[in-house]
Design a protein around this motif. Sequence first.
Motif, PDB file in Angstrom:
ATOM      1  N   LEU A  16     -40.141  18.604 -32.870  1.00  0.00           N
ATOM      2  CA  LEU A  16     -41.118  17.706 -32.279  1.00  0.00           C
ATOM      3  C   LEU A  16     -41.402  18.031 -30.809  1.00  0.00           C
ATOM      4  O   LEU A  16     -41.926  17.216 -30.064  1.00  0.00           O
ATOM      5  CB  LEU A  16     -40.670  16.262 -32.453  1.00  0.00           C
ATOM      6  CG  LEU A  16     -40.621  15.881 -33.947  1.00  0.00           C
ATOM      7  CD1 LEU A  16     -39.887  14.566 -34.162  1.00  0.00           C
ATOM      8  CD2 LEU A  16     -42.006  15.816 -34.550  1.00  0.00           C
ATOM      9  N   SER A  17     -41.089  19.261 -30.450  1.00  0.00           N
ATOM     10  CA  SER A  17     -41.428  19.767 -29.130  1.00  0.00           C
ATOM     11  C   SER A  17     -42.876  20.238 -29.112  1.00  0.00           C
ATOM     12  O   SER A  17     -43.400  20.710 -30.126  1.00  0.00           O
ATOM     13  CB  SER A  17     -40.507  20.953 -28.787  1.00  0.00           C
ATOM     14  OG  SER A  17     -41.032  21.722 -27.732  1.00  0.00           O
ATOM     15  N   ALA A 159     -43.652  12.395 -29.720  1.00  0.00           N
ATOM     16  CA  ALA A 159     -44.440  13.620 -29.818  1.00  0.00           C
ATOM     17  C   ALA A 159     -45.925  13.310 -29.942  1.00  0.00           C
ATOM     18  O   ALA A 159     -46.766  13.978 -29.326  1.00  0.00           O
ATOM     19  CB  ALA A 159     -43.972  14.457 -31.007  1.00  0.00           C
TER      20      ALA A 159
END
Length: 229
Positions: A16-17, A159
Amino acid sequence: MQDDEAAALYRLMTWLSPSFPVGAFSYSSGIEWAMEAGDIVDANSLRDWLVSMLADGPGFCDGVFLAHTHRTASSLDAAGLRDIAELAAAFVPSRERYLETSAQGRAFIEIARAAWNCDGLDQLISHCDGAVVYPVAVGLVSAAHAIALASTMHAFLHALASNWISAGARLVPLGQTDSQRVLAQLEPIVVATGKRALAASLDDIGSATFRADLASMRHETQYTRLFRS
């Protein structure tokens, strides 16, 4: 922190970067049209727009779909998983938003298979029997890896908010400090929306962000576009 907890956190931070290659930077979820229409002109109006999207629109709805996908995949309910995947795909309000969420879901699944495969993941994916939209993909993969639902939920909503702010920062434009102020101001909304989504049934799903839905529809015919949605 136990080894399994550290591994789960590592995976969530990776998946979720903003650097995880699902193409999120290419989409604005209608924010580009809202900026051109004058609905978003500065950090405060961007914050207000995103509060609605999180609490009353796609943020909450996607969170509910993620939660039910995670629980259904964890219980190995093939029929239930297929039904949730179908409902989540049908719930998307516009063609561009469908392309956005299905493309991100497909990319998430493909990368998870290639780099983060685990026992049972392929079988869970096969049960969906159709397009796997982004929140369903995240719920399915996190369940296959036995990552806690609550942690997955809050990482996913963070995110979403971060990607929307990134789009707004490029369009308004905003500086890095103002972008971080907006993200900080959204923290209680993200937390509250995550709690609501975790407690919600599928019957509780509903959206009231009509202007954002119209923005995602009108973006398709916008004359000048930087984003795909």
